[in-house]
Each structure stands twice: as structure tokens, then as C-alpha cells.
Design an enzyme around this catalytic site. Structure first.
Site, PDB file in Angstrom:
ATOM      1  N   LYS A   9     106.600  24.656  -2.951  1.00 19.44           N
ATOM      2  CA  LYS A   9     107.585  25.910  -2.231  1.00 19.44           C
ATOM      3  C   LYS A   9     108.955  25.305  -2.341  1.00 19.44           C
ATOM      4  O   LYS A   9     109.975  26.064  -2.245  1.00 19.44           O
ATOM      5  CB  LYS A   9     106.859  26.202  -0.875  1.00 19.44           C
ATOM      6  N   ALA A  55     101.198  19.257  -2.379  1.00 16.14           N
ATOM      7  CA  ALA A  55     101.495  20.022  -3.755  1.00 16.14           C
ATOM      8  C   ALA A  55     101.906  21.400  -3.029  1.00 16.14           C
ATOM      9  O   ALA A  55     103.066  21.828  -3.730  1.00 16.14           O
ATOM     10  CB  ALA A  55     100.092  20.373  -4.317  1.00 16.14           C
ATOM     11  N   TYR A  56     101.410  22.192  -2.176  1.00 13.44           N
ATOM     12  CA  TYR A  56     101.931  23.347  -1.708  1.00 13.44           C
ATOM     13  C   TYR A  56     103.448  23.242  -1.283  1.00 13.44           C
ATOM     14  O   TYR A  56     104.359  23.850  -1.557  1.00 13.44           O
ATOM     15  CB  TYR A  56     101.060  23.787  -0.459  1.00 13.44           C
ATOM     16  N   SER A  57     103.771  21.945  -0.376  1.00 12.06           N
ATOM     17  CA  SER A  57     105.067  21.758   0.138  1.00 12.06           C
ATOM     18  C   SER A  57     106.165  21.508  -0.931  1.00 12.06           C
ATOM     19  O   SER A  57     107.058  22.157  -1.038  1.00 12.06           O
ATOM     20  CB  SER A  57     105.035  20.563   1.055  1.00 12.06           C
TER      21      SER A  57
END
Ligand code: NAD
Length: 250
Positions: free
Chosen positions: A161, A156-158
Site C-alpha cells: 500500500k 507485505a500489505y503495508s
């Protein structure tokens, strides 16, 4: 180490997620360089502490959840009653837990995207019309090396971003005929509270990929953001500036 001052006199800067970590350090350097600074954060307690610690009449703050467009719009209008917004640092973010994609909690996955990506969109949408009116603006979107390389167990973070990087390239081009610069920065790991959200093994793995062999220092990150946010940056836009200690060489 050298910490240059920049000329931010008569400039107003809005920094999201400014109650600690990168955002707070950027706020301090902006204040030292003559800017008026507004910090937004969801952590009301921390905002109180910051206000007590930094007694500076040029600093103000508001409790704003960047993932909620209505809140962002109301808080933006509040600022615009008194001044323009010359600089926007989209810094608020969370990593979420370290889990493989197929085990990721759906609500948590959505929340990570909502804060990191939709939050960046919400703040740009609310603030950019004022920048267009003034033909002046500097926007820095705080992405991550995870958005370029993709970190395992941080899907999710990757993805969020990577989305913020795409948004930057697109918005930068939309505004390129004006004196408005929109850039993204992709830091590697720095020792802020965000690291507590990830497993120790994950953090160690991130560090092992950095040729510099150490964590990024917060002040080093602030220096890059300062130049990108300054009046001196008249040409670079729609770009991604790497600060990953050699991890990501593109
Ligand atoms: N520290 C690192 O290793 C690192 C590496 C790459 C990218 N980044 C990015 O840098 C940015 C700042 O991170 P940091 O390391 O200073 O983390 P941090 O946890 O110290 O600070 C983040 C701040 O954002 C605030 N925040 C979270 N959700 C919010 C919301 N919905 N609305 C408003 N504020 C919110 C938090 O309360 C916190 O004060 C983040 O976008 C992060 O993803 C950090």
C-alpha cells in the site's frame, strides 16, 4: 444519512475487485449516478451473483486477475472496442494473513505485493494511454492507512500500500498537464470480507487506534471516492486522501 448523487452521465468507469465490499458499493453509486460500469474480479461466482442482483444494462463484468498484465491488457482492449475508460478505481486487494515478517511465507508475501501493487501498476499501464488520448481521466488507487503508518504483522500489505501511494504521487505528476487526476485513498478498517483474512486480535488492535472509535462505513468511503472520480475534481492530483477516522493525521 445523505448519499449524494454525482454526475457520471456519459462516463465509463472500470472498478477492480468490484464483486463485493468497497468496489461493489462504488459500482452501485456510480450506476445510480448515470455511469456505465465494468467490474473486474477473480471471483467468478460472486460476479454471477452481482449480475443477478443488479439488473442494470449499464453494468458489465469480466473475470480478470489484476496481477496478470496480459489478462489486464486483453480485458482493457475488450472495453476500448466499445467505449473509452474515463474512471479507473484500482480497488482489488488482499491483506494476507497476520504474521511477523520473519515468519511470513515467501510466496504469500510476493502474492500480496503482486495483487495490491503490481495490480495497480498493470491497470494504470493498460488504461492511461486511452485517458491521454481523450485528455480526460480520473484514477483512484485504494491504498490503506497501513501504507502510511505500517501495521505490525502486516509487512507485505503495508509495503504494497505504501508502494501504491508512491506510484500515485509519481503518475499524478506525470499526467498533471492533462485533465487527468490520479489520487490515492487511505481508509481505516471497514467491515468487509477482507477482515476475515486477518486475526481477530489484529482487527481489534486496528480499531483501537481510530479516534472515531468505530469502523469506517462502506458508504462513507464511497462518497470520498465519488468526488475524487468526478469531473468536479479538476485540481487535486498526486495526492493521498485520508479516511481513517482521525488515526492518521498527515
Ligand atoms: N475493508 C477494509 O478494512 C480496508 C481498509 C483499508 C484498505 N482496504 C482496501 O480496500 C480495497 C477493497 O477491499 P474490501 O474491503 O472491499 O475487500 P473485499 O475482500 O470485500 O473485496 C476485495 C475484492 O478484490 C477481489 N480480488 C482479490 N484479488 C484479486 C485479483 N488478483 N484480481 C482481481 N480481483 C481481486 C476479491 O475477489 C474481492 O472481491 C482493497 O484494496 C483493500 O486493501 C480495505
Amino acid at each position: 444519512m445523505v448519499k449524494n448523487e454525482y454526475n457520471f452521465k456519459n462516463r465509463t468507469a472500470l472498478i477492480t475487485g468490484g464483486a463485493q465490499g468497497f468496489g461493489l458499493d462504488i459500482a452501485k453509486r456510480f450506476l445510480n449516478s448515470g455511469a456505465k460500469v465494468i467490474i473486474w474480479d477473480i471471483d467468478a461466482k460472486l460476479l454471477d451473483i452481482v449480475k443477478k442482483d443488479i439488473k442494470n444494462e449499464n453494468l458489465s463484468s469480466d473475470i480478470v486477475d489484476v496481477s496478470n498484465y496480459e489478462e489486464v491488457e486483453i480485458a482493457t482492449l475488450k472495453i476500448l472496442k466499445n467505449s473509452n475508460i474515463d474512471v479507473l478505481i484500482n480497488n482489488a486487494g488482499i491483506t494476507g494473513p497476520t504474521e511477523p515478517l520473519w515468519e511470513y511465507d515467501v510466496e504469500m508475501w510476493n502474492k500480496i505485493i503482486e495483487i495490491n501493487l503490481f495490480g495497480t501498476f498493470n491497470c494504470c499501464k493498460a488504461v492511461v494511454p486511452n485517458m491521454i488520448e481523450n485528455n480526460y481521466g480520473r484514477i483512484v488507487n485504494v491504498a490503506s492507512v497501513a501504507g502510511k503508518d505500517g501495521n505490525a504483522n502486516a509487512s507485505a500489505y503495508s509495503a504494497a500500500k505504501a508502494g501504491a501511494i508512491g506510484l500515485t504521487k509519481s503518475l499524478g505528476k506525470e499526467l498533471a498537464d492533462k485533465n487527468i487526476a490520479v489520487n490515492a485513498v487511505t481508509p481505516a478498517g471497514a467491515k468487509t470480507r477482507i477482515l476475515d483474512q486477518m486475526s481477530k486480535e489484529h482487527v481489534q488492535k486496528m480499531l483501537s487506534k481510530v479516534p472515531r472509535g468505530r469502523f469506517l462505513e462502506v458508504y462513507e468511503f464511497t462518497s470520498l471516492v465519488c468526488w475524487l472520480s468526478s469531473e468536479e475534481n479538476t485540481f487535486s492530483t498526486a495526492a493521498v486522501f485520508d479516511i481513517s477516522g482521525g488515526r492518521s493525521t498527515y
